[in-house]
Structures are given as C-alpha cells and as structure tokens.
Design a protein around this motif. Structure first.
Motif, PDB file in Angstrom:
ATOM      1  N   TYR A  67       9.370 -10.893   2.135  1.00  0.00           N
ATOM      2  CA  TYR A  67       9.107  -9.489   1.804  1.00  0.00           C
ATOM      3  C   TYR A  67       8.187  -8.871   2.863  1.00  0.00           C
ATOM      4  O   TYR A  67       8.384  -7.728   3.282  1.00  0.00           O
ATOM      5  CB  TYR A  67       8.478  -9.376   0.407  1.00  0.00           C
ATOM      6  CG  TYR A  67       8.324  -7.932  -0.024  1.00  0.00           C
ATOM      7  CD1 TYR A  67       9.427  -7.224  -0.502  1.00  0.00           C
ATOM      8  CD2 TYR A  67       7.107  -7.271   0.078  1.00  0.00           C
ATOM      9  CE1 TYR A  67       9.311  -5.892  -0.877  1.00  0.00           C
ATOM     10  CE2 TYR A  67       6.979  -5.942  -0.305  1.00  0.00           C
ATOM     11  CZ  TYR A  67       8.081  -5.257  -0.779  1.00  0.00           C
ATOM     12  OH  TYR A  67       7.964  -3.930  -1.138  1.00  0.00           O
ATOM     13  N   GLY A  73       1.063  -3.666  -8.455  1.00  0.00           N
ATOM     14  CA  GLY A  73       2.313  -4.195  -7.899  1.00  0.00           C
ATOM     15  C   GLY A  73       2.267  -4.091  -6.384  1.00  0.00           C
ATOM     16  O   GLY A  73       3.172  -3.541  -5.752  1.00  0.00           O
ATOM     17  N   ASN A  87       2.287  -3.278   3.334  1.00  0.00           N
ATOM     18  CA  ASN A  87       2.421  -1.937   2.752  1.00  0.00           C
ATOM     19  C   ASN A  87       1.191  -1.498   1.965  1.00  0.00           C
ATOM     20  O   ASN A  87       0.737  -0.357   2.078  1.00  0.00           O
ATOM     21  CB  ASN A  87       3.653  -1.848   1.848  1.00  0.00           C
ATOM     22  CG  ASN A  87       4.946  -2.018   2.626  1.00  0.00           C
ATOM     23  OD1 ASN A  87       4.915  -2.279   3.818  1.00  0.00           O
ATOM     24  ND2 ASN A  87       6.078  -1.872   1.973  1.00  0.00           N
ATOM     25  N   ASP A 135      -1.101  -7.656  -8.672  1.00  0.00           N
ATOM     26  CA  ASP A 135       0.304  -8.085  -8.780  1.00  0.00           C
ATOM     27  C   ASP A 135       0.341  -9.261  -9.743  1.00  0.00           C
ATOM     28  O   ASP A 135      -0.708  -9.697 -10.243  1.00  0.00           O
ATOM     29  CB  ASP A 135       0.887  -8.472  -7.400  1.00  0.00           C
ATOM     30  CG  ASP A 135       2.397  -8.253  -7.334  1.00  0.00           C
ATOM     31  OD1 ASP A 135       3.128  -8.984  -8.021  1.00  0.00           O
ATOM     32  OD2 ASP A 135       2.840  -7.334  -6.619  1.00  0.00           O
ATOM     33  N   SER A 140       3.662   1.770  -5.976  1.00  0.00           N
ATOM     34  CA  SER A 140       4.913   2.115  -5.290  1.00  0.00           C
ATOM     35  C   SER A 140       5.962   1.048  -5.487  1.00  0.00           C
ATOM     36  O   SER A 140       5.721  -0.137  -5.218  1.00  0.00           O
ATOM     37  CB  SER A 140       4.669   2.259  -3.788  1.00  0.00           C
ATOM     38  OG  SER A 140       4.586   3.610  -3.448  1.00  0.00           O
TER      39      SER A 140
HETATM   40  C1  LIG Z   1       9.233  -4.101  -4.461  1.00  0.00           C
HETATM   41  S1  LIG Z   1       7.623  -4.716  -4.619  1.00  0.00           S
HETATM   42  C2  LIG Z   1       6.686  -3.305  -4.098  1.00  0.00           C
HETATM   43  C3  LIG Z   1       5.452  -3.733  -3.393  1.00  0.00           C
HETATM   44  C4  LIG Z   1       4.623  -2.673  -2.704  1.00  0.00           C
HETATM   45  N1  LIG Z   1       4.030  -1.774  -3.645  1.00  0.00           N
HETATM   46  C5  LIG Z   1       5.419  -1.931  -1.673  1.00  0.00           C
HETATM   47  O1  LIG Z   1       5.571  -0.711  -1.814  1.00  0.00           O
HETATM   48  O2  LIG Z   1       5.861  -2.556  -0.715  1.00  0.00           O
HETATM   49  C6  LIG Z   1       7.332  -4.712  -6.374  1.00  0.00           C
HETATM   50  C7  LIG Z   1       6.116  -5.510  -6.786  1.00  0.00           C
HETATM   51  O3  LIG Z   1       5.802  -5.255  -8.171  1.00  0.00           O
HETATM   52  C8  LIG Z   1       5.330  -6.444  -8.728  1.00  0.00           C
HETATM   53  N2  LIG Z   1       5.401  -6.396 -10.183  1.00  0.00           N
HETATM   54  C9  LIG Z   1       6.510  -6.320 -10.942  1.00  0.00           C
HETATM   55  N3  LIG Z   1       6.179  -6.365 -12.252  1.00  0.00           N
HETATM   56  C10 LIG Z   1       4.822  -6.460 -12.316  1.00  0.00           C
HETATM   57  C11 LIG Z   1       3.893  -6.539 -13.377  1.00  0.00           C
HETATM   58  N4  LIG Z   1       4.282  -6.566 -14.655  1.00  0.00           N
HETATM   59  N5  LIG Z   1       2.574  -6.610 -13.076  1.00  0.00           N
HETATM   60  C12 LIG Z   1       2.153  -6.606 -11.780  1.00  0.00           C
HETATM   61  N6  LIG Z   1       3.011  -6.531 -10.723  1.00  0.00           N
HETATM   62  C13 LIG Z   1       4.322  -6.468 -10.985  1.00  0.00           C
HETATM   63  C14 LIG Z   1       6.243  -7.503  -8.118  1.00  0.00           C
HETATM   64  O4  LIG Z   1       5.710  -8.798  -8.242  1.00  0.00           O
HETATM   65  C15 LIG Z   1       6.339  -7.021  -6.686  1.00  0.00           C
HETATM   66  O5  LIG Z   1       5.386  -7.617  -5.864  1.00  0.00           O
END
Ligand SMILES: C[S@@+](CC[C@H](N)C(=O)[O-])C[C@H]1O[C@@H](n2cnc3c(N)ncnc32)[C@H](O)[C@@H]1O
Length: 376
Positions: free
Chosen positions: A33, A73, A79, A111, A167
């Motif tokens: 990622y 998250g 990022n 996260d 995001s």
């Molecule tokens: C697509 S990534 C986005 C990361 C970053 N914000 C970006 O814009 O690059 C989504 C993130 O949300 C986290 N996530 C999903 N469900 C979550 C939860 N219930 N609590 C905390 N983080 C969560 C995932 O583990 C992941 O790292």
C-alpha cells in the motif's frame, strides 16, 4: 464477532474477526500500500481545500494552545503524514494572520491493530525534520502517536479532539453484513463479492443497513470525543446510485468468477465471500448525518476521478495502475478465503479485464467529501 468469510452457519470457529484481518498490503515492496496509494493521495489532495477551510475555522474559533487532531484509518503509507503536514502549514499561516504563536500539535494516527504502523513510524524522522526546516523559527513541537484500535469503538477520552480527518476509510464496514447469507446458511450473493448486476435486491438492503449502523455509530463516538465547535472532514468512496452495480468491485468479483471457471478456485468459496465495504450515495450520507444529529453540516460535495487518475496514459499503463492500486487494498482480504498462490494470476487477469473495460467504457470512482462541526 466481526467476520469477513461470513459462513452464516452460526459456527463462530469458522468466522474470522475482521479487525484482525483487515489491513492494507504491508511493507514497502512493489505490491505494498505504501507504494501503491497514489490514487488515494490524489483524492485527498483534491479534497484539500475543504480540509484546509475546516481546520482554519476550527483553529481561529477555538485557538487551542495544543491542537489535538486524529487521522482515522491512516494506513501505512506516506499519505497520512502528507495530510498532517498540510494541516500544520495551514495553522502556521492562520497563526500569523491572527498574530498568535503557532500551537503545539498532538497528532493521533489511528488504524486497526493489523495495520503496518512500523512502515509509517519509519517515515517519522524525515517528517519531523521536514517540518522543522519548513516552519523555521516558528516551529512548535508536533507529538505524533499511533493508536491501534477500531474507529467503531471509543478511541479517545471525552472532549479531547479539535479536529478529525479520515480519507478513504469510512466506507469500510465493521463486518460483512449478516443478511448476505440466508437463515439456512445459503449464500445469497452468489458469484459476486459486492453489490453487482446479478445481486438480488436484499443484498443492497443488507449492505446499506450495515453502513447505516456503522456510520451512525462512528458519528456518535466521534461526537463524544470531540470538543464543541471541533471540526471533522471525511473523504470516502461513494456511489452515483444507491444500488450501483457497475463498480470496480463487481469487476473484481467477475474476475474471481473467471478463476472459478478455470478451476483455480471453488465456486462455494467465492459465493460465500463478500467485501466488508459500502459506497453510499451523497443523499444517504446527508440523511444519516442529519438523523444522528451531533454535527452541523458545513459542506457535502462529490467529485469523480478516473480509476486510473491519468487518462492521458496508454491503456496498458492505466490498467496496471488500477490493478496495483486495488491489489494493495484488497489482497489481504481475499487471502482470508483464497490461497496466496493464486494472487499474481488473479490480479494479472483483473488487469486484463480492466483494460478491456476502460477501452470500451469510462471507469470512475465517485468520491464524497463531508465537512461538519460538532454542535454545542
Ligand atoms: C484505503 S486505506 C486509506 C488510508 C489513508 N487514509 C489514505 O488515504 O491513504 C483504508 C484504511 O482504513 C483502515 N480501517 C478500516 N476499517 C477501520 C476501522 N474500523 N478502524 C480503524 N481503521 C480502519 C484500514 O485498515 C486501512 O488502513
């Protein structure tokens, strides 16, 4: 219990806790990622003016000596720190405008526990050095910590945060909706991994019901943790229509179905696998924010981005970019049900499907930006 491989047979031993398995592709290799999140970075940048406007207003209204902010998250790439450094720039600039010393910063990167926080923390020394150089004599300490916890539970004390940003994370659900499997254990979304053209109507209903529950809870929890007049900006993946079947996930689902036809994976496994994800419409988001009631809505906007971001590139380059971006997000989830050994072939076939699809019809993500203020 939060599950992803929703067997629906009530046998908890077969279920996996989503919190333990949900994470983006770890490390820093060519499929990670950290190296394949340019798409998300660009979406956040496109939402940048709304984020900047909200944080500036929050700071000028509340004028805290130490500004507490959270990125919910944050994942493992650069990022999260990019957003934080932009926010600090904005506050530094606002402080000069109102003739005040820049505040200190408490930055909480949240996260799930399975997130690769190490990769993120390794970026911190250069982040701090960059801040020091950019802010010069006005540099104020920035205390960054990682908070490994689900944002569908309490993460912070009462009245603690001035600003919350998230995001491309809130469209992840706390669990795969239960209603995707009948009471006698039969998979209802056969051959798909998300809402698709062949999904029965109950599938969309089950997904929306889960999103409604999770998003409402998220708002309630954050409202407890935020101070009055605090601000929050959420950027999330949405949909044009409430049961839009034409998403990138339906294309990934049909690629898995192709792998079934090739005899590489079992039909039953595919039938029972569903993504813990829901892309709401802008109206669904509006309705839920208003119904929950803790936040005043400042802005709710949407914009589209091409799956490949840059349509000037050739089809091969664009399809490769799309497949790598989606692989970094979905591979760890798929590995909970399908074997690691099929992943290279799966995403290669997916890349071919993406290329065919974008040659014939535009593929676009629908992005939603929500900016709110915590009520008194
Ligand atoms: C697509 S990534 C986005 C990361 C970053 N914000 C970006 O814009 O690059 C989504 C993130 O949300 C986290 N996530 C999903 N469900 C979550 C939860 N219930 N609590 C905390 N983080 C969560 C995932 O583990 C992941 O790292």
């Amino acid at each position: 219990m939060q599950v992803i491989g929703n067997a629906g047979d009530g046998k908890d031993a077969k279920e996996m806790e989503l919190e333990k398995v949900l994470h983006m592709k770890k490390g820093f290799d060519h499929t990670s990622y950290a190296r394949n999140s340019l798409f998300q970075r660009i979406v956040t940048t496109l939402a940048g003016s709304i984020i900047e406007e909200r944080i500036r207003e929050v700071y000028v209204t509340l004028r805290p000596k130490c500004l507490m902010m959270a990125d919910m998250g944050c994942s493992s790439g650069p990022n999260a720190l990019q957003v934080v450094s932009r926010i600090i720039d904005v506050i530094d600039d606002a402080s000069r405008t109102i003739n005040r010393q820049c505040p200190q910063f408490g930055v909480f990167l949240n996260d799930l526990p399975g997130n690769d926080f190490n990769t993120l923390f390794n970026l911190l020394p250069s982040f701090n050095q960059g801040l020091q150089e950019a802010e010069g004599s006005s540099f104020r300490p920035c205390f960054v910590s990682g908070i490994p916890k689900s944002f569908y539970g309490r993460v912070f004390p009462d009245n603690f945060l001035h600003f919350v940003h998230s995001s491309y994370s809130i469209h992840f659900l706390s669990q795969v909706p239960r209603g995707l499997v009948s009471e006698n254990g039969e998979a209802l979304n056969k051959g798909n991994i998300y809402i698709a053209e062949t999904s029965p109507q109950e599938i969309h209903k089950a997904y929306y019901a889960q999103f409604k529950k999770d998003f409402t809870l998220f708002l309630k929890l954050r409202s407890r943790e935020m101070v009055s007049q605090g601000g929050m900006v959420l950027v999330l993946q949405g949909s044009f229509n409430s049961d839009n079947p034409d998403s990138i996930h339906s294309l990934l689902g049909s690629t898995l179905q192709d792998m079934v036809l090739k005899g590489v994976i079992e039909q039953e496994k595919l039938d029972k696998f569903n993504m813990p994800f829901y892309a709401p419409t802008i109206e669904e988001v509006r309705k839920l924010v208003e119904a929950e009631g803790s936040f005043a809505l400042n802005k709710l906007e949407a914009f589209t981005t091409d799956w490949s971001i840059d349509t000037s590139q050739n089809l091969e380059t664009r399809a490769k970019f799309v497949a790598k971006t989606l692989r970094a997000v979905t591979e760890p989830l798929l590995e909970t049900t399908f074997t690691h050994g099929i992943m290279d072939d799966l995403y290669l076939l997916f890349e071919i499907r993406v290329k065919e699809r974008i040659a014939r019809k535009k593929g676009e993500y629908f992005n939603i930006v929500l900016s709110v203020t915590k009520k008194e």
